[in-house]
Design an enzyme around this catalytic site. Structure first.
Site, PDB file in Angstrom:
ATOM      1  N   GLU A 262       0.805  -1.220   0.000  1.00  0.00           N
ATOM      2  CA  GLU A 262       0.000   0.000   0.000  1.00  0.00           C
ATOM      3  C   GLU A 262       0.843   1.276   0.000  1.00  0.00           C
ATOM      4  O   GLU A 262       0.314   2.372  -0.212  1.00  0.00           O
ATOM      5  CB  GLU A 262      -0.935  -0.001   1.211  1.00  0.00           C
ATOM      6  CG  GLU A 262      -2.046  -1.043   1.092  1.00  0.00           C
ATOM      7  CD  GLU A 262      -2.932  -1.118   2.317  1.00  0.00           C
ATOM      8  OE1 GLU A 262      -2.489  -0.684   3.391  1.00  0.00           O
ATOM      9  OE2 GLU A 262      -4.062  -1.623   2.193  1.00  0.00           O
TER      10      GLU A 262
ATOM     11  N   GLU B  14       6.928 -22.035   7.560  1.00  0.00           N
ATOM     12  CA  GLU B  14       7.374 -21.182   8.657  1.00  0.00           C
ATOM     13  C   GLU B  14       8.406 -21.848   9.552  1.00  0.00           C
ATOM     14  O   GLU B  14       8.993 -21.200  10.415  1.00  0.00           O
ATOM     15  CB  GLU B  14       6.184 -20.742   9.506  1.00  0.00           C
ATOM     16  CG  GLU B  14       5.533 -21.837  10.315  1.00  0.00           C
ATOM     17  CD  GLU B  14       4.453 -21.287  11.230  1.00  0.00           C
ATOM     18  OE1 GLU B  14       4.561 -21.531  12.448  1.00  0.00           O
ATOM     19  OE2 GLU B  14       3.522 -20.634  10.749  1.00  0.00           O
TER      20      GLU B  14
END
Length: 274
Positions: free
Chosen positions: A81, A112
């Protein structure tokens, strides 16, 4: 005996399946209201990180986020953004998620748990000592994030973290830890809820404050935003109409010519009399 972390602590509520829809919503909202207060307690820690990021970016450095699952997605979201909001390059704030971009939509099994992969992922961006790395993990125990932070710090980078447990291994590994302890989740262990909300708030604060300090906002306006759709063009026109006291037609004409709110304001900085 393994100590139970705050993010894995049992919910303050039970028999959720027996609650009415209104009760569920009211209780979730009640828990959510505690999040901004938890963030407030970490303002000084966030401030320290913002100042460091600003100083590094002024020297040509970048800001990287790494995370897995919800935490990784939030980092990628914040990074993605920044270009449309502040007009910066996509290479200024970069978000990486364990398992790659495919993990943004579908979980990548065991991604992960690899302690070395984050540093390998970062090498694709020629990461250097001018850059700042922020690891995001609600639990503060995610191997992908901890491994990346440790490797970065060993290589001379500034490291920070956003976590929702106090005294976690991730906080110990990072130079600038931010620990937003929001307490047990409404659904036990569902850190996409309060923990994720806290992470989103902190990320908003970091990137927005950094960009303001770097001069990417004028007054309170996004003068460097990308004019990529009709809504944003209209917003840009309104900015110019307010700042320069001109008509919508003139604002539209100027934006079409200069393609930037900032450029127009710089050229016509002396506001005409109304």
């Amino acid at each position: 005996m393994t100590k139970k972390s705050t993010t894995e602590s049992s919910s303050n509520y039970d028999h959720l399946e027996k609650m009415s829809t209104q009760e569920l919503l009211e209780n979730i909202n009640k828990e959510d209201k505690t999040v901004p207060l938890a963030v407030e307690r970490e303002i000084l820690a966030i401030e320290k990180l913002v100042e460091v990021v600003v100083s590094r970016m002024q020297e040509g450095g970048r800001l990287f986020y790494i995370g897995a699952g919800t935490s990784g997605r939030l980092g990628v979201l914040d990074a993605s953004e920044c270009p449309p909001t502040f007009g910066v390059s996509h290479n200024v704030v970069i978000g990486l998620i364990a398992g790659g971009d495919g993990a943004l939509r579908k979980a990548v099994e065991n991604a992960e748990d690899d302690t070395e992969q984050a540093w390998k992922d970062l090498q694709e961006f020629s990461i250097s000592k001018n850059d700042v790395l922020v690891g995001i993990a609600a639990s503060g125990t995610t191997p992908y994030v901890i491994g990346g932070i440790k490797a970065a710090r060993e290589n001379g980078l500034i490291t920070a973290c956003i976590t929702n447990n106090a005294g976690s291994p991730l906080s110990e590994a990072a130079e600038f830890p931010i620990e937003v302890v929001v307490g047990p989740e409404f659904v036990t262990g569902s850190t996409r809820m309060k923990s994720g909300t806290a992470q989103k708030l902190v990320l908003n604060m970091i990137s927005t404050a950094v960009m303001i300090k770097l001069g990417r906002i004028k007054g309170n306006k996004m003068v460097d935003m990308q004019l990529s759709n009709k809504k944003l063009v209209s917003r840009g026109e309104l900015m110019l109409m307010e700042e320069l006291g001109i008509s919508q037609h003139m604002a539209s004409t100027l934006l079409e010519e200069y393609k930037s709110v900032r450029k127009v304001l710089e050229i016509f900085k002396n506001k005409p009399e109304k």
